[in-house]
Enzyme design. Structure first.
Site, mmCIF file in Angstrom:
data_model
loop_
_atom_site.group_PDB
_atom_site.id
_atom_site.type_symbol
_atom_site.label_atom_id
_atom_site.label_comp_id
_atom_site.label_asym_id
_atom_site.label_seq_id
_atom_site.Cartn_x
_atom_site.Cartn_y
_atom_site.Cartn_z
ATOM 1 N N GLY A 11 0.822 -1.212 0.000
ATOM 2 C CA GLY A 11 0.000 0.000 0.000
ATOM 3 C C GLY A 11 0.849 1.250 0.000
ATOM 4 O O GLY A 11 2.086 1.195 -0.019
ATOM 5 N N ASN A 33 -2.583 -8.585 1.094
ATOM 6 C CA ASN A 33 -3.476 -9.455 0.311
ATOM 7 C C ASN A 33 -3.925 -8.742 -0.964
ATOM 8 O O ASN A 33 -4.749 -9.256 -1.707
ATOM 9 C CB ASN A 33 -4.684 -9.915 1.140
ATOM 10 C CG ASN A 33 -5.614 -8.766 1.494
ATOM 11 O OD1 ASN A 33 -5.274 -7.594 1.264
ATOM 12 N ND2 ASN A 33 -6.767 -9.073 2.048
ATOM 13 N N VAL A 58 -4.144 -10.864 6.715
ATOM 14 C CA VAL A 58 -3.797 -10.963 8.142
ATOM 15 C C VAL A 58 -5.016 -11.175 9.044
ATOM 16 O O VAL A 58 -4.866 -11.400 10.249
ATOM 17 C CB VAL A 58 -2.978 -9.741 8.639
ATOM 18 C CG1 VAL A 58 -1.649 -9.650 7.910
ATOM 19 C CG2 VAL A 58 -3.759 -8.446 8.525
ATOM 20 N N LYS A 92 -12.642 -6.516 9.866
ATOM 21 C CA LYS A 92 -11.857 -7.703 10.215
ATOM 22 C C LYS A 92 -10.360 -7.398 10.316
ATOM 23 O O LYS A 92 -9.685 -7.885 11.214
ATOM 24 C CB LYS A 92 -12.097 -8.819 9.187
ATOM 25 C CG LYS A 92 -13.435 -9.522 9.408
ATOM 26 C CD LYS A 92 -13.792 -10.464 8.290
ATOM 27 C CE LYS A 92 -12.977 -11.733 8.337
ATOM 28 N NZ LYS A 92 -13.403 -12.679 7.257
ATOM 29 N N GLY A 103 -0.784 -11.455 18.745
ATOM 30 C CA GLY A 103 -0.403 -12.816 19.139
ATOM 31 C C GLY A 103 0.966 -13.172 18.575
ATOM 32 O O GLY A 103 1.808 -13.776 19.272
ATOM 33 N N TYR A 146 -14.660 1.660 9.873
ATOM 34 C CA TYR A 146 -13.225 1.985 9.971
ATOM 35 C C TYR A 146 -12.913 2.538 11.355
ATOM 36 O O TYR A 146 -12.012 2.063 12.041
ATOM 37 C CB TYR A 146 -12.893 3.015 8.892
ATOM 38 C CG TYR A 146 -11.432 3.390 8.789
ATOM 39 C CD1 TYR A 146 -10.487 2.470 8.330
ATOM 40 C CD2 TYR A 146 -10.992 4.678 9.103
ATOM 41 C CE1 TYR A 146 -9.152 2.824 8.197
ATOM 42 C CE2 TYR A 146 -9.663 5.036 8.975
ATOM 43 C CZ TYR A 146 -8.743 4.109 8.525
ATOM 44 O OH TYR A 146 -7.422 4.463 8.396
ATOM 45 N N THR A 176 -2.546 12.013 5.045
ATOM 46 C CA THR A 176 -1.179 11.945 4.523
ATOM 47 C C THR A 176 -1.242 11.803 3.007
ATOM 48 O O THR A 176 -2.178 11.191 2.479
ATOM 49 C CB THR A 176 -0.451 10.740 5.151
ATOM 50 O OG1 THR A 176 -0.507 10.889 6.580
ATOM 51 C CG2 THR A 176 0.998 10.662 4.719
#
Ligand code: UDP
Length: 313
Positions: A11, A33, A58, A92, A103, A146, A176
């Site tokens: 990105g 992804n 992720v 998600k 984790g 979001y 940004t």
């Protein structure tokens, strides 16, 4: 040399961060992804031995072999039209994705920096926004997917810090801009540049009196780098306090591009569009000795060079 996992590496921000960490001599594992990312942003890194790329979502269990020192979680749709189109994935990646990465950080003994946002302040009732402000967010509005994902992200990150003693860093990123923004991502700067270059009308939403404060990407990356290396685990605003109304911003871009057939046109304001946004960066100044160095005039000039190359007329 540290081993650094950067999610959302393909990105806009993830790719600039990958460049920076490689430049500092670290080994970078980029993960994406490609939901909104683009491999073009990192294809220059593929020949390097100190860069690896994993195609992975992720939100699903994340496995990375070997040692990890730092994790930077930058994967998320980040433009209002993207998260309107992909509300569930947005929720998600901010929630389940963050949980998976926390984790992983715990398992590896890594320090984790998560990308939060000025959107945690919602349509703010104080101005400028400092880190003590709790925000004014509509949880069930179109932007809620979001905003609330990022608020949950902050909450679970602090929980891992207090309960598991995990080393965490939280950056609240304000608007940004810079090279590698997607031309059609719907955000104001790519929209205005591509419209001005094509000689179309610049689509100002509302009456254009709402404000934003735009930070050039190199300044943001510097702030994030310093935050990661700092010892501070509470949220830090990183942004440029130079505030401007959206119609003035349109006029600046019109003046820069100088296309006589381009002009401003006014359209409905999206639901829950914040009326004002400007970071209070006192904390970043004090803790990181950071402030933005690149003026909007200079940043826009550099960004215009990029859009000239990528906008198809
Ligand atoms: N905006 C606009 N025209 C556009 C896109 C956005 O006037 O084509 C406005 C939008 O309503 C908001 C501001 O520009 O007030 C910044 O929008 P953006 O989508 O870039 O990001 P936001 O700061 O709202 O997350």
């Amino acid at each position: 040399m540290k081993r650094v996992l950067i999610t959302g590496a393909a990105g806009f921000l993830g790719s600039h961060l990958s460049d920076r960490f490689l430049k500092e001599g670290h080994h970078v594992i980029g993960m994406d992804n490609l939901l909104t990312g683009n491999l073009k942003n990192i294809e220059h890194l593929f020949p390097r031995k100190d860069f690896e790329y994993y195609h992975h979502d992720v939100s699903k269990f994340v496995h990375v072999p070997g040692q990890l020192d730092y994790i930077l979680h930058f994967a998320s749709p980040a433009s209002p039209i993207d998260y309107l189109k992909m509300p569930i994935q947005t929720l998600k990646v901010g929630s389940l994705g963050t949980h998976n990465l926390l984790g992983l950080a715990k398992a590896k003994g890594a320090r984790i920096l998560i990308a939060s946002t000025s959107e945690v302040y919602g349509d703010p009732l104080i101005h400028p926004q400092n880190e003590e402000y709790w925000g004014n967010v509509n949880p069930i509005g179109p932007r809620g997917v979001y905003d609330e994902a990022k608020r949950f992200q902050e909450a679970i990150t602090m929980a891992y810090h207090t309960y598991h003693n995990l080393e965490v860093r939280i950056v609240r990123i304000f608007n940004t801009y810079g090279p590698r923004m997607r031309v059609n991502d719907g955000r104001v700067l790519p929209a205005f540049f591509s419209q001005a270059i094509k000689g179309e009308e610049l689509t100002v939403f509302g009456d254009g009196s709402q404000t934003r404060s735009f930070c050039y990407v190199d300044d943001l990356v510097e702030g994030i780098y310093r935050l990661l290396l700092s010892e501070y685990s509470l949220p830090v605003n990183i942004g440029n306090p130079d505030e401007i109304t959206i119609s003035e911003f349109g006029n600046e871009i019109l003046a820069m591009v100088g296309n006589p057939s381009a002009k401003l046109s006014f359209h409905d304001l999206p639901v829950d569009d914040p009326k004002k946004r400007k970071p209070d960066i006192t904390r970043a100044k004090e803790i990181l000795n950071w402030e933005p160095k690149i003026s909007r005039a200079e940043g826009l000039k550099r960004t215009y060079e990029y859009f000239k190359k990528v906008v198809k007329i």
